[in-house]
Design an enzyme around this catalytic site. Structure first.
Site, PDB file in Angstrom:
ATOM      1  NE  ARG A 161      -3.299   8.595  -4.017  1.00 13.93           N
ATOM      2  CZ  ARG A 161      -1.981   9.123  -3.967  1.00 13.93           C
ATOM      3  NH1 ARG A 161      -1.167   7.819  -3.650  1.00 13.93           N
ATOM      4  NH2 ARG A 161      -1.281  10.062  -4.259  1.00 13.93           N
ATOM      5  CB  ILE A 219      -1.028   0.120   1.035  1.00 13.52           C
ATOM      6  CG1 ILE A 219      -0.186  -0.187   2.602  1.00 13.52           C
ATOM      7  CG2 ILE A 219      -1.890  -1.090   1.006  1.00 13.52           C
ATOM      8  CD1 ILE A 219      -1.382  -0.215   3.851  1.00 13.52           C
ATOM      9  CG  ASP A 220       0.036   4.283  -2.900  1.00 13.44           C
ATOM     10  OD1 ASP A 220       0.637   3.726  -3.243  1.00 13.44           O
ATOM     11  OD2 ASP A 220      -1.174   4.968  -3.218  1.00 13.44           O
ATOM     12  CE  LYS A 221       6.725   9.037   2.964  1.00 12.29           C
ATOM     13  NZ  LYS A 221       7.511  10.168   2.570  1.00 12.29           N
TER      14      LYS A 221
END
Length: 350
Positions: A268, A169-171
């Site tokens: 997103r 998962i993104d930062k």
């Protein structure tokens, strides 16, 4: 709900953000540990006429084709118990046997970084990742990552590709992800991902008022100009997001999204495409938008929310060894919870 239990949710099961697409791993059997690897794979007629080195790279795709070719030459990878050359053409009924001592697979260094472990046993670790932690080392992020933390927590993860990661998962997205502790589990989890039998749900807050739930089915690929972004473009990979409206505010909506595919930045990109960008998204929202008439508190909250309002809240999977259905949940990060509370208080003021 407890940390691990069967799910009877009316949300259908699905898959979650993949690190990369996984080849099917049917027919694997293993009595391996993370150090000594012993795997078997029974071929069928679908492999007829293919080179053995190509087949091995499909079957055991966590290893490079060159390494598998070397294991063929060294006698670690046998076909029906015999050594063969990499160009051997398969008949479609062979038994592949791989016996090898694993080498260290990563150059990353262990770091004593605390982990919020939701569940752990001999095969898997389920982690609630905090905001700001990069999952895998890369350019500009050689330390302080989840991989560095895993190498310290479980040193044998160094012998697994990507330290046992099967997705990311993104930062600046918080929430749940699962890590394998041995190759057998890594294969099994990759298989579940490929077959879309892993269940993952995200909570998010978007600008605008979404009337009802639905499905977004739009292909995603790298933006042709801005290489940081992904975009909806012809020729992209299939990307499907299902969503439900959970809470409506005066100028915002809290949504729960379920991924049928796992493309980079999928949620997103999809919601930005619909015109409902995520609050705080630094990539897909050009600026902070404070609604006219908003309270000072809401304005400060929006301007202070410096990351996308996105949290991986639920994770469901089949345990790779026991076959048990498992469901995990993680509470919202503090900043996400505060954002929702401010929006609720703002709603009451109207």
């Amino acid at each position: 709900m407890s940390q691990a239990q069967s799910s009877n949710s009316n949300f259908p099961e699905t898959d979650f953000n993949l690190l990369e697409d996984s080849e099917d791993a049917d027919n694997h059997t293993s009595d391996s540990t993370a150090t000594r690897l012993s795997l078997q794979f029974q071929l069928d007629e679908s492999y007829l006429g293919q080179r053995i080195d190509q087949v091995a790279a499909l079957v055991w795709n966590d290893f490079s084709r060159e390494k598998l070719k070397q294991w063929l030459k060294d006698g670690h990878l046998l076909v029906n118990g015999n050594t063969v050359k990499p160009k051997y053409k398969c008949e479609g009924n062979e038994l592949l046997t791989l016996n090898v001592e694993l080498e260290v697979q990563t150059k990353s260094l262990p770091e004593d970084i605390p982990l919020n472990i939701v569940y752990e046993d001999d095969d898997i670790i389920v982690i609630n990742k905090p905001v700001g932690m990069v999952v895998h080392p890369g350019a500009g992020n050689s330390s302080g990552t989840l991989v560095n933390a895993l190498l310290h927590h479980y040193p044998k993860s160094a012998e697994l590709t990507r330290a046992g990661l099967v997705h990311r998962i993104d930062k600046d997205t918080s929430g749940l992800l699962v890590v394998a502790k041995n190759l057998e589990s890594q294969f099994a989890l990759s298989k579940q991902l490929a077959k879309k039998t892993v269940y993952r749900v995200y909570d998010l807050v978007v600008y605008g008022k979404i009337i009802a739930g639905g499905t977004i089915d739009e292909p995603i690929k790298r933006h042709p100009v801005d290489r940081i972004k992904m975009a909806i473009l012809p020729g992209g990979k299939d990307a499907v997001t299902h969503y439900n409206v959970k809470e409506r505010f005066q100028h915002f909506t809290r949504v729960q999204a379920r991924l049928e595919t796992g493309r980079t930045h999928q949620i997103r990109v999809h919601f930005s495409y619909l015109g409902f960008g995520l609050v705080g998204d630094p990539v897909y929202m050009s600026r902070v938008r404070v609604p006219a008439g908003a309270s000072e508190l809401l304005g400060e909250t929006l301007r202070g929310f410096k990351r996308q309002a996105l949290h991986a809240s639920k994770l469901g999977l089949v345990h790779p060894r026991s076959g048990e259905d498992m469901m995990f949940e993680a509470p919202w990060a503090d900043d996400f919870a505060q954002l929702v509370e401010v929006l609720r208080s703002e709603n009451q003021a109207y």
